[in-house]
Write a protein that holds these residues in place. Structure first.
Motif, mmCIF file in Angstrom:
data_model
loop_
_atom_site.group_PDB
_atom_site.id
_atom_site.type_symbol
_atom_site.label_atom_id
_atom_site.label_comp_id
_atom_site.label_asym_id
_atom_site.label_seq_id
_atom_site.Cartn_x
_atom_site.Cartn_y
_atom_site.Cartn_z
ATOM 1 N N ALA A 163 37.906 56.457 57.644
ATOM 2 C CA ALA A 163 38.463 57.737 58.077
ATOM 3 C C ALA A 163 38.074 58.040 59.517
ATOM 4 C CB ALA A 163 37.965 58.853 57.159
ATOM 5 N N GLY A 164 39.060 58.461 60.303
ATOM 6 C CA GLY A 164 38.806 58.858 61.677
ATOM 7 C C GLY A 164 38.493 57.724 62.614
ATOM 8 N N ALA A 165 38.866 56.498 62.240
ATOM 9 C CA ALA A 165 38.542 55.348 63.087
ATOM 10 C C ALA A 165 39.692 54.359 63.090
ATOM 11 C CB ALA A 165 37.268 54.666 62.587
ATOM 12 N N ASP A 166 39.667 53.476 64.085
ATOM 13 C CA ASP A 166 40.595 52.360 64.088
ATOM 14 C C ASP A 166 40.033 51.303 63.139
ATOM 15 O OD1 ASP A 166 42.307 53.555 65.925
ATOM 16 O OD2 ASP A 166 41.112 52.842 67.626
ATOM 17 N N VAL A 167 40.471 50.075 63.275
ATOM 18 C CA VAL A 167 39.959 49.015 62.412
ATOM 19 C C VAL A 167 38.439 48.958 62.533
ATOM 20 C CG1 VAL A 167 39.928 46.533 62.021
ATOM 21 C CG2 VAL A 167 42.085 47.690 62.493
ATOM 22 N N SER A 168 37.757 49.014 61.377
ATOM 23 C CA SER A 168 36.301 49.145 61.365
ATOM 24 C C SER A 168 35.576 47.900 60.874
ATOM 25 C CB SER A 168 35.901 50.327 60.465
ATOM 26 O OG SER A 168 36.616 51.494 60.807
ATOM 27 N N GLY A 169 36.314 46.924 60.372
ATOM 28 C CA GLY A 169 35.678 45.732 59.829
ATOM 29 C C GLY A 169 36.693 44.922 59.051
ATOM 30 N N GLN A 170 36.211 44.161 58.080
ATOM 31 C CA GLN A 170 37.113 43.339 57.289
ATOM 32 C C GLN A 170 36.595 43.198 55.866
ATOM 33 O OE1 GLN A 170 36.969 39.820 59.757
ATOM 34 N NE2 GLN A 170 35.446 38.843 58.429
ATOM 35 N N VAL A 171 37.497 42.785 54.987
ATOM 36 C CA VAL A 171 37.122 42.559 53.593
ATOM 37 C C VAL A 171 36.373 41.233 53.503
ATOM 38 C CG1 VAL A 171 37.989 42.112 51.263
ATOM 39 C CG2 VAL A 171 39.034 43.908 52.667
ATOM 40 N N ASP A 172 35.182 41.279 52.933
ATOM 41 C CA ASP A 172 34.386 40.064 52.752
ATOM 42 C C ASP A 172 34.643 39.442 51.389
ATOM 43 O OD1 ASP A 172 31.861 38.416 53.701
ATOM 44 O OD2 ASP A 172 31.478 38.975 51.612
ATOM 45 N N ASP A 173 34.885 40.298 50.383
ATOM 46 C CA ASP A 173 35.118 39.792 49.037
ATOM 47 C C ASP A 173 35.706 40.907 48.178
ATOM 48 O OD1 ASP A 173 35.133 37.953 46.933
ATOM 49 O OD2 ASP A 173 33.092 37.278 47.362
ATOM 50 N N LEU A 174 36.105 40.547 46.974
ATOM 51 C CA LEU A 174 36.576 41.504 45.974
ATOM 52 C C LEU A 174 35.831 41.229 44.682
ATOM 53 C CD1 LEU A 174 40.253 41.111 46.960
ATOM 54 C CD2 LEU A 174 39.244 43.363 46.699
ATOM 55 N N LEU A 175 35.517 42.291 43.947
ATOM 56 C CA LEU A 175 34.830 42.145 42.673
ATOM 57 C C LEU A 175 35.788 42.473 41.540
ATOM 58 C CD1 LEU A 175 31.444 43.944 43.492
ATOM 59 C CD2 LEU A 175 32.060 41.544 43.848
ATOM 60 N N PHE A 176 35.654 41.741 40.432
ATOM 61 C CA PHE A 176 36.462 42.043 39.252
ATOM 62 C C PHE A 176 35.556 42.102 38.034
ATOM 63 C CE2 PHE A 176 36.438 37.431 39.556
ATOM 64 C CZ PHE A 176 36.331 36.983 38.241
ATOM 65 N N ASP A 177 35.930 42.963 37.081
ATOM 66 C CA ASP A 177 35.088 43.159 35.906
ATOM 67 C C ASP A 177 35.443 42.153 34.814
ATOM 68 O OD1 ASP A 177 37.368 44.072 34.562
ATOM 69 O OD2 ASP A 177 36.904 46.184 34.910
ATOM 70 N N PRO A 178 34.663 42.110 33.731
ATOM 71 C CA PRO A 178 34.925 41.131 32.670
ATOM 72 C C PRO A 178 36.299 41.264 32.027
ATOM 73 C CG PRO A 178 32.692 41.977 32.479
ATOM 74 C CD PRO A 178 33.375 42.810 33.524
ATOM 75 N N ALA A 179 36.923 42.443 32.150
ATOM 76 C CA ALA A 179 38.256 42.643 31.571
ATOM 77 C C ALA A 179 39.363 42.153 32.495
ATOM 78 C CB ALA A 179 38.461 44.123 31.247
ATOM 79 N N GLY A 180 38.996 41.649 33.678
ATOM 80 C CA GLY A 180 40.010 41.132 34.595
ATOM 81 C C GLY A 180 40.647 42.185 35.469
ATOM 82 N N ARG A 181 39.919 43.244 35.795
ATOM 83 C CA ARG A 181 40.418 44.293 36.687
ATOM 84 C C ARG A 181 39.561 44.338 37.946
ATOM 85 N NH1 ARG A 181 40.441 47.108 31.641
ATOM 86 N NH2 ARG A 181 38.350 47.817 32.196
ATOM 87 N N LEU A 182 40.208 44.476 39.100
ATOM 88 C CA LEU A 182 39.451 44.623 40.337
ATOM 89 C C LEU A 182 38.680 45.930 40.300
ATOM 90 C CD1 LEU A 182 42.000 43.405 43.044
ATOM 91 C CD2 LEU A 182 40.073 42.156 42.059
ATOM 92 N N SER A 183 37.434 45.883 40.721
ATOM 93 C CA SER A 183 36.587 47.075 40.673
ATOM 94 C C SER A 183 36.157 47.544 42.056
ATOM 95 C CB SER A 183 35.340 46.799 39.832
ATOM 96 O OG SER A 183 34.654 45.646 40.317
ATOM 97 N N ALA A 184 36.032 46.628 43.010
ATOM 98 C CA ALA A 184 35.512 47.033 44.320
ATOM 99 C C ALA A 184 35.901 46.040 45.408
ATOM 100 C CB ALA A 184 33.989 47.165 44.270
ATOM 101 N N TYR A 185 36.010 46.583 46.616
ATOM 102 C CA TYR A 185 36.068 45.767 47.825
ATOM 103 C C TYR A 185 34.638 45.610 48.334
ATOM 104 C CZ TYR A 185 41.095 46.886 48.469
ATOM 105 O OH TYR A 185 42.447 47.031 48.338
ATOM 106 N N VAL A 186 34.275 44.426 48.757
ATOM 107 C CA VAL A 186 33.022 44.241 49.488
ATOM 108 C C VAL A 186 33.418 44.130 50.951
ATOM 109 C CG1 VAL A 186 31.008 42.782 49.864
ATOM 110 C CG2 VAL A 186 31.917 43.082 47.549
ATOM 111 N N VAL A 187 32.955 45.077 51.776
ATOM 112 C CA VAL A 187 33.422 45.147 53.158
ATOM 113 C C VAL A 187 32.301 44.824 54.136
ATOM 114 C CG1 VAL A 187 35.189 46.825 52.532
ATOM 115 C CG2 VAL A 187 32.985 47.637 53.378
ATOM 116 N N ASP A 188 32.692 44.190 55.210
ATOM 117 C CA ASP A 188 31.785 43.829 56.302
ATOM 118 C C ASP A 188 32.168 44.698 57.494
ATOM 119 O OD1 ASP A 188 30.177 42.675 58.181
ATOM 120 O OD2 ASP A 188 31.109 40.689 58.114
ATOM 121 N N LEU A 189 31.347 45.701 57.792
ATOM 122 C CA LEU A 189 31.647 46.638 58.867
ATOM 123 C C LEU A 189 31.081 46.155 60.192
ATOM 124 C CD1 LEU A 189 30.947 50.068 57.117
ATOM 125 C CD2 LEU A 189 33.112 48.825 57.308
ATOM 126 N N GLU A 190 31.784 46.471 61.251
ATOM 127 C CA GLU A 190 31.315 46.109 62.582
ATOM 128 C C GLU A 190 30.034 46.877 62.906
ATOM 129 O OE1 GLU A 190 34.580 47.129 65.070
ATOM 130 O OE2 GLU A 190 35.837 45.450 64.409
#
Length: 238
Positions: free
Chosen positions: A168-195
């Motif tokens: 919020a309130g910024a230009d590009v701030s970093g990039q996605v490093d990974d994604l997490l998924f739960d045992p039911a096969g649903r994405l739960s979170a972005y793992v982000v690498d911020l500048e």
């Protein structure tokens, strides 16, 4: 051009456009500014999801990293190696839908086929995906050329892992490093690498605003709020 007024909205009449349509457009603009909607034909980029103050990253302990599945071995139910995980297709709600399997063919281009995620099981110990199909069934599938990515898929894992991040309130701030998924096969979170920080942070999947074809995922969180949470993996060494 003819001007007409209403008690609350100033409407501008334009030749060929009905005043009622202009009134609707003006009302939509007012509501959009007030935060009640979006401009006609636009995309509501405001995401809904957990607030960072109540975001409990300990719930991610049993979740798995999507990047560690990509490129892994694909085994039949009997343990025979069939190929590798080329990609994973993902639906609009963040549910993993299919595993795209790459099968090497000596002297030819590799072939691809898809298997429903529900028939697959991730085996972290072997770093492999085990399909609930026997070797003969899988061998028959490898003889057929299929689309690498299903047309009905909203996203594929490789594209999501290449996204940039905007806070919020910024230009590009970093990039996605990974994604997490739960045992039911649903994405739960972005793992982000911020500048500007050596740490990684887990942000709720549901909080990221993203449309098909986007190259940037936008979060409604300010940078200060993100770096105030416990860095992802700090507690368990992941």
């Amino acid at each position: 051009m003819v001007r007409s007024t209403t008690p609350a909205v100033l409407c501008v009449g334009v030749q060929g456009v009905r005043p009622s349509a202009l009134l609707s457009l003006a009302l939509a603009m007012v509501l959009a500014v007030a935060g009640f909607g979006v401009m006609p034909g636009g995309v509501d980029a405001r995401a809904s999801g957990p607030d960072l103050e109540t975001w409990d990253t300990t719930a991610l302990t049993d979740d798995r990293r999507l990047s560690r599945v990509l490129g892994g071995a694909v085994l039949s139910r009997g343990g025979d190696r069939v190929g590798t995980v080329h990609d994973i297709t993902i639906g609009a709600a963040g549910r993993l839908e299919t595993v795209v399997v790459r099968v090497p063919v000596p002297g030819e281009d590799p072939r691809f086929f898809e298997v429903a995620w529900g028939t697959a099981e991730v085996d972290p110990a072997r770093g492999a995906v085990v399909l609930g199909l026997d070797g003969d069934t899988l061998a028959a599938r490898t003889k057929l050329e299929t689309d690498v990515i299903a047309e009905t898929a909203d996203w594929n894992a490789k594209d999501l892992l290449a996204l940039h991040v905007r806070l919020a309130g910024a230009d590009v701030s970093g990039q996605v490093d990974d994604l997490l998924f739960d045992p039911a096969g649903r994405l739960s979170a972005y793992v982000v690498d911020l500048e500007g920080t050596p740490d990684l942070y887990a942000l709720p999947w549901a909080a990221g605003a993203l449309e098909r074809g986007d190259r940037v995922v936008t979060f409604p969180f300010a940078r200060g709020a993100v770096v105030a949470i416990v860095p992802w993996g700090a507690a368990d060494g992941r």
